[in-house]
Design an enzyme around this catalytic site. Structure first.
Site, PDB file in Angstrom:
ATOM      1  N   ARG A  41       0.878  -1.338   0.150  1.00 56.41           N
ATOM      2  CA  ARG A  41       0.038  -0.020   0.033  1.00 56.41           C
ATOM      3  C   ARG A  41       0.682   1.399  -0.121  1.00 56.41           C
ATOM      4  O   ARG A  41       0.284   2.339  -0.142  1.00 56.41           O
ATOM      5  CB  ARG A  41      -0.838  -0.069   1.269  1.00 56.41           C
ATOM      6  CG  ARG A  41      -2.170  -0.698   0.809  1.00 56.41           C
ATOM      7  CD  ARG A  41      -3.327  -0.906   1.991  1.00 56.41           C
ATOM      8  NE  ARG A  41      -2.659  -1.392   3.138  1.00 56.41           N
ATOM      9  CZ  ARG A  41      -3.384  -1.240   4.360  1.00 56.41           C
ATOM     10  NH1 ARG A  41      -4.234  -0.317   4.633  1.00 56.41           N
ATOM     11  NH2 ARG A  41      -2.591  -2.139   5.589  1.00 56.41           N
TER      12      ARG A  41
ATOM     13  N   ASN B 236      -4.456  -5.798  19.273  1.00 60.82           N
ATOM     14  CA  ASN B 236      -3.398  -6.248  19.265  1.00 60.82           C
ATOM     15  C   ASN B 236      -2.434  -5.659  18.602  1.00 60.82           C
ATOM     16  O   ASN B 236      -2.631  -5.280  17.445  1.00 60.82           O
ATOM     17  CB  ASN B 236      -3.551  -7.880  18.757  1.00 60.82           C
ATOM     18  CG  ASN B 236      -1.965  -8.453  18.575  1.00 60.82           C
ATOM     19  OD1 ASN B 236      -1.136  -8.063  19.293  1.00 60.82           O
ATOM     20  ND2 ASN B 236      -1.877  -9.251  17.395  1.00 60.82           N
TER      21      ASN B 236
ATOM     22  N   ASN C 141      38.103  42.325   6.966  1.00 59.82           N
ATOM     23  CA  ASN C 141      36.808  42.846   6.496  1.00 59.82           C
ATOM     24  C   ASN C 141      36.806  42.208   5.138  1.00 59.82           C
ATOM     25  O   ASN C 141      37.607  42.817   4.213  1.00 59.82           O
ATOM     26  CB  ASN C 141      36.823  44.596   6.546  1.00 59.82           C
ATOM     27  CG  ASN C 141      35.340  44.741   6.299  1.00 59.82           C
ATOM     28  OD1 ASN C 141      34.409  44.755   6.995  1.00 59.82           O
ATOM     29  ND2 ASN C 141      35.420  45.104   4.874  1.00 59.82           N
TER      30      ASN C 141
HETATM   31  C1  UD1 Z   1      -0.827  -8.272  12.750  1.00 56.35           C
HETATM   32  C2  UD1 Z   1      -1.499  -9.000  13.572  1.00 56.35           C
HETATM   33  C3  UD1 Z   1      -2.654  -8.496  14.188  1.00 56.35           C
HETATM   34  C4  UD1 Z   1      -2.467  -7.031  14.787  1.00 56.35           C
HETATM   35  C5  UD1 Z   1      -1.697  -6.173  13.582  1.00 56.35           C
HETATM   36  C6  UD1 Z   1      -1.270  -4.965  14.275  1.00 56.35           C
HETATM   37  C7  UD1 Z   1      -1.143 -11.460  12.725  1.00 56.35           C
HETATM   38  C8  UD1 Z   1      -1.879 -12.632  12.357  1.00 56.35           C
HETATM   39  N1  UD1 Z   1      -1.878 -10.431  12.969  1.00 56.35           N
HETATM   40  O1  UD1 Z   1      -1.807  -8.217  11.514  1.00 56.35           O
HETATM   41  O2  UD1 Z   1      -3.494  -9.043  15.061  1.00 56.35           O
HETATM   42  O3  UD1 Z   1      -3.539  -6.242  15.150  1.00 56.35           O
HETATM   43  O4  UD1 Z   1      -0.511  -7.071  13.182  1.00 56.35           O
HETATM   44  O5  UD1 Z   1      -0.716  -4.207  13.222  1.00 56.35           O
HETATM   45  O6  UD1 Z   1      -0.164 -11.300  13.307  1.00 56.35           O
HETATM   46  N2  UD1 Z   1       5.498  -9.944   8.215  1.00 56.35           N
HETATM   47  C9  UD1 Z   1       6.599 -10.743   8.008  1.00 56.35           C
HETATM   48  N3  UD1 Z   1       6.214 -11.967   7.280  1.00 56.35           N
HETATM   49  C10 UD1 Z   1       5.062 -12.429   6.930  1.00 56.35           C
HETATM   50  C11 UD1 Z   1       4.081 -11.623   7.166  1.00 56.35           C
HETATM   51  C12 UD1 Z   1       4.268 -10.443   7.971  1.00 56.35           C
HETATM   52  O7  UD1 Z   1       7.884 -10.349   8.312  1.00 56.35           O
HETATM   53  O8  UD1 Z   1       4.982 -13.438   6.237  1.00 56.35           O
HETATM   54  C13 UD1 Z   1       5.797  -8.874   9.115  1.00 56.35           C
HETATM   55  C14 UD1 Z   1       5.312  -7.669   8.305  1.00 56.35           C
HETATM   56  O9  UD1 Z   1       6.404  -6.877   7.607  1.00 56.35           O
HETATM   57  C15 UD1 Z   1       4.876  -6.514   9.261  1.00 56.35           C
HETATM   58  C16 UD1 Z   1       4.494  -7.582  10.488  1.00 56.35           C
HETATM   59  O10 UD1 Z   1       5.019  -8.794  10.257  1.00 56.35           O
HETATM   60  O11 UD1 Z   1       6.015  -5.926   9.793  1.00 56.35           O
HETATM   61  C17 UD1 Z   1       3.016  -7.565  10.441  1.00 56.35           C
HETATM   62  O12 UD1 Z   1       2.363  -8.060   9.422  1.00 56.35           O
HETATM   63  P1  UD1 Z   1       1.150  -7.556   8.679  1.00 56.35           P
HETATM   64  O13 UD1 Z   1       0.796  -8.395   7.513  1.00 56.35           O
HETATM   65  O14 UD1 Z   1       1.245  -6.185   8.933  1.00 56.35           O
HETATM   66  O15 UD1 Z   1       0.004  -8.072   9.796  1.00 56.35           O
HETATM   67  P2  UD1 Z   1      -1.287  -7.621  10.132  1.00 56.35           P
HETATM   68  O16 UD1 Z   1      -2.287  -7.997   9.069  1.00 56.35           O
HETATM   69  O17 UD1 Z   1      -1.249  -5.926  10.341  1.00 56.35           O
END
Ligand code: UD1
Ligand code: MG
Length: 454
Positions: free
Chosen positions: A19, A173, A379
């Site tokens: 995004r 969370n 100066n």
């Molecule tokens: C996650 C939480 C959610 C929480 C939210 C807060 C889970 C399943 N859900 O959701 O409960 O409220 O964060 O922002 O954990 N990432 C990896 N590898 C992956 C997937 C993600 O490194 O395979 C990293 C992303 O770069 C990011 C973080 O983990 O920094 C969170 O991942 P994201 O996909 O944003 O999770 P949310 O859907 O936001």
């Protein structure tokens, strides 16, 4: 004294950040001039002597070269969810970590104190998880926290899986946890794949509960810490919050900020007491400002050191040093290697680069001084130029003490001008001038006084 457990930290940064609509990995987008990942690294720095482990995926090489030595890296390929991401750090940390802090690279405003409280709480917890939660009016996008009757955490429900009632829950969370590491490695292997084909770290909460173990939550006091960067709109919101936080801290410390809404002070900047920062001023990078100095309105100062009791109005300063009691501007420009010593005055439309102006030098108007050393109390007349570049090399100009450089003098370098010498207005000086001599003309020659006859 009881020995503290070994803490290790994992920062999740493998996600794509779609995004942001960018070719740059999300965690390298800049907040107040620094890549987002730097803030996460700083937030865990005081928790552990072990370098944090950053889980990288999309644009990983670029993240690795930007961060450099201060972290360890593991590559998660493909990205199969947050549980899978933590699992990819297991091999590196299994023998090392007793407590494991897991945080994400896209929450740059989390304070180090918040994570310290989380670790302290987990040290006292008989169960395997302490997690960070927060309350917000707008819960959209977050997993919801279900509390048990005893106040501990029962489960985390991802938004997509929430019932209409659960969607009304405002405790969220934040994806920041402290785990009993040994327990976690075991639990991660038991996480089942979700309907979306991902392994969710949030599922380990239910696993702990099934074993009758306590999951506790630390609630964030200030929800603005929890802003997560998913879009450039979030980035701008974080920029505003960070700026307010930094400005507030400096005002509490004893710096006057006339208009905080237009004052941009970077996180690494240092400012002395009773300094006044005027509107529309940007202080960036490793800038240090002394006490009782007036900066602005309308200044941009980057990677520079400014002394005490200076006055700097509407000027741009980059990689320069300004000592005490200097007055500058409006519209002065210091570039790399400019050094203004005590009491120098530099007026409007001047530029100084790679030059030292010794104490008391006055350079009032419209001058360029490059690759020069200007002696005490000399100066520099209006419109003086050091012609320092011959098309191939930069050449040096050395001017002694108490010299008077007339208006519109061209100083063709390399050039030495001895102390107490003078140049006439409009002279083009191509040869060294001995101490005390007066030169005039084009090219400049010693000025012989014509004896007047009557
Ligand atoms: C996650 C939480 C959610 C929480 C939210 C807060 C889970 C399943 N859900 O959701 O409960 O409220 O964060 O922002 O954990 N990432 C990896 N590898 C992956 C997937 C993600 O490194 O395979 C990293 C992303 O770069 C990011 C973080 O983990 O920094 C969170 O991942 P994201 O996909 O944003 O999770 P949310 O859907 O936001
Ligand atoms: Mg997210």
């Amino acid at each position: 004294m009881e020995k503290s457990p070994v803490v290790s930290a994992v920062i999740l940064a493998a996600g794509q950040g779609t995004r942001m609509r960018s070719d740059l990995p999300k965690v390298l987008h800049r907040l107040s001039g620094r890549p987002l990942i730097r803030y996460s690294l700083d937030s865990v720095r005081d928790l552990t002597v072990n370098p944090p482990v950053v889980v990288i995926g999309h644009g990983g090489d670029y993240v690795r070269t930007t961060v450099g030595e201060s972290a360890r890296f593991v590559v998660q390929q493909p990205q199969l969810g947050t549980a899978h991401a933590v699992m990819s750090a297991e091999q590196l940390l299994r023998e090392e970590a007793e407590l494991l802090v897991v945080t994400t690279a896209d929450m740059p405003l989390i304070r180090p104190e918040t994570l310290k409280r989380l670790v302290d709480a987990q040290e006292r917890n008989s169960g395997p998880i302490t997690m960070l939660t927060g309350f917000s009016e707008d819960p959209h996008g977050f997993g919801r926290i279900i509390r048990a009757a005893d106040g501990s955490v029962q489960a985390i429900v991802e938004e997509a899986a929430c019932s209409p009632n659960q969607l009304q829950i405002h405790e969220l969370n934040l994806s920041i946890y402290c785990f009993d590491a040994k327990w976690l490695w075991g639990a991660l292997k038991r996480v089942k794949v979700s309907a979306k084909g991902e392994y969710y770290l949030t599922d380990v909460v239910a696993l702990a509960r099934e074993e009758g173990k306590t999951v506790q939550a630390n609630v964030l006091d200030d929800f603005s810490e929890a802003i997560g960067i998913n879009t450039r709109v979030h980035l701008a919101e974080a920029e505003t919050i960070l700026r307010q936080r930094i400005n507030h801290n400096w005002m509490e410390f004893g710096v006057t900020i006339t208009d905080p809404s237009t004052t941009y002070i970077g996180p690494m900047v240092k400012i002395g007491r009773d300094t006044v920062i005027g509107p529309n001023t940007h202080l960036r990078g490793l800038t240090i400002i002394g006490d009782e100095t007036n900066i602005g309105p309308n200044c941009i100062i980057e990677d520079s050191t400014i002394g005490n009791c200076c006055s700097i109005l509407a000027s741009v300063i980059e990689q320069a040093v300004v000592e005490d009691h200097v007055s500058m501007g409006p519209f002065a420009h210091l570039r790399k290697g400019a050094h203004l010593m005590e009491g120098v005055h530099m007026g409007n439309f001047g530029e100084v680069k790679d030059s030292t102006l010794h104490p008391g030098v006055k350079m009032g108007h419209f001058s360029y001084i490059g690759n020069a050393d200007i002696g005490d109390n000399t100066n520099i007349g209006a419109g003086t130029i050091t012609c320092n570049f011959d098309g191939v090399h930069k050449n040096q100009t050395v001017i002694g003490k108490n010299v008077f450089i007339g208006s519109d003098t061209m100083l063709v370098a390399p050039l030495n001008i001895g102390e107490n010498a003078s140049t006439g207005a409009g002279s083009v000086v191509t040869r060294d001038v001995p101490a005390g001599e007066v030169v005039v003309g084009v090219p400049a020659r010693p000025h012989r006084k014509v004896e007047k006859s009557d």
